[in-house]
Every structure is written in C-alpha cells, then in structure tokens.
Scaffold this motif. Structure first.
Motif, PDB file in Angstrom:
ATOM      1  N   GLU A 134       1.489  -6.573  -7.204  1.00 47.98           N
ATOM      2  CA  GLU A 134       2.830  -7.010  -6.801  1.00 47.98           C
ATOM      3  C   GLU A 134       3.859  -6.820  -7.914  1.00 47.98           C
ATOM      4  OE1 GLU A 134       3.313  -7.703  -3.681  1.00 47.98           O
ATOM      5  OE2 GLU A 134       5.446  -7.994  -4.043  1.00 47.98           O
ATOM      6  N   HIS A 137       3.819   0.546   2.501  1.00 51.07           N
ATOM      7  CA  HIS A 137       3.414  -0.296   3.627  1.00 51.07           C
ATOM      8  C   HIS A 137       3.215  -1.728   3.136  1.00 51.07           C
ATOM      9  CE1 HIS A 137       2.363   3.440   5.868  1.00 51.07           C
ATOM     10  NE2 HIS A 137       1.984   3.858   4.676  1.00 51.07           N
ATOM     11  N   GLU A 138       3.434  -2.669   4.023  1.00 46.40           N
ATOM     12  CA  GLU A 138       3.246  -4.078   3.648  1.00 46.40           C
ATOM     13  C   GLU A 138       1.902  -4.591   4.138  1.00 46.40           C
ATOM     14  OE1 GLU A 138       5.033  -5.566   1.522  1.00 46.40           O
ATOM     15  OE2 GLU A 138       6.412  -3.879   1.414  1.00 46.40           O
ATOM     16  N   ASP A 139       0.854  -3.840   3.925  1.00 51.72           N
ATOM     17  CA  ASP A 139      -0.481  -4.327   4.316  1.00 51.72           C
ATOM     18  C   ASP A 139      -1.437  -4.226   3.159  1.00 51.72           C
ATOM     19  OD1 ASP A 139      -0.687  -1.582   4.181  1.00 51.72           O
ATOM     20  OD2 ASP A 139      -1.570  -1.356   6.155  1.00 51.72           O
ATOM     21  N   HIS A 162      -3.269   0.481  -3.765  1.00 48.82           N
ATOM     22  CA  HIS A 162      -2.738  -0.878  -3.587  1.00 48.82           C
ATOM     23  C   HIS A 162      -2.217  -1.382  -4.935  1.00 48.82           C
ATOM     24  CE1 HIS A 162      -4.323  -1.451   0.511  1.00 48.82           C
ATOM     25  NE2 HIS A 162      -5.342  -0.714   0.098  1.00 48.82           N
ATOM     26  N   ARG A 219       0.853  -1.191   0.000  1.00 51.30           N
ATOM     27  CA  ARG A 219       0.000   0.000   0.000  1.00 51.30           C
ATOM     28  C   ARG A 219       0.887   1.239   0.000  1.00 51.30           C
ATOM     29  NH1 ARG A 219      -2.042   3.195   4.258  1.00 51.30           N
ATOM     30  NH2 ARG A 219      -1.178   1.723   5.771  1.00 51.30           N
TER      31      ARG A 219
END
Ligand code: SF4
Length: 65
Positions: free
Chosen positions: A42, A63-65, A39, A2
């Motif tokens: 990947e 962020h990794e969420d 978002h 994110r």
C-alpha cells in the motif's frame, strides 16, 4: 492493489520503470516490461499509480483487488 500488464500494448518505453523501478523492470533485450511485484504494498500506491498513468499506450491497469 494489483497491477496488470497488457503485453500486446507495451512498447517498452520505460516510463513506468523510471517511476517505480522496484515494481517494473525492462532488461536490455526485453520487448515488454516485466511486472516484478504484481501486488505492490500500500505504501507504494502513489508511485505505482503515477507509473500506471505515465504509460503512453495505457498498457498498465491498477486494480483494487
Ligand atoms: S510505460 Fe507502458 S509502454 Fe512503457 S514499459 Fe511501461 S507498460 Fe510498457
């Protein structure tokens, strides 16, 4: 993954938009960048990470969420 923007820091330099124009955009009259894709997929990680690191005022955070 994110991306968040601290709009109080952004100076609309545009570095992020040059690196990942599908994720960041600045209109002609915009004072701050717009995060088009909060978002990112990947497969966009390399460019989005580079865009975040390219910001001279550290307005972007990944962020990794
Ligand atoms: S690189 Fe930083 S200061 Fe420039 S438009 Fe992007 S977020 Fe804003």
């Amino acid at each position: 993954m994110r991306v968040s923007l601290d709009a109080s820091k952004c100076q609309a330099y545009g570095n992020c938009m040059v690196t990942a124009p599908d994720v960041f955009d600045i209109g002609d009259d915009d004072a701050v960048v717009t995060v088009l894709v909060e978002h990112p997929p990947e497969q966009r990680r390399a460019d989005v990470g580079e865009a975040v690191r390219s910001c001279p005022v550290e307005a972007l955070t990944l962020h990794e969420d």
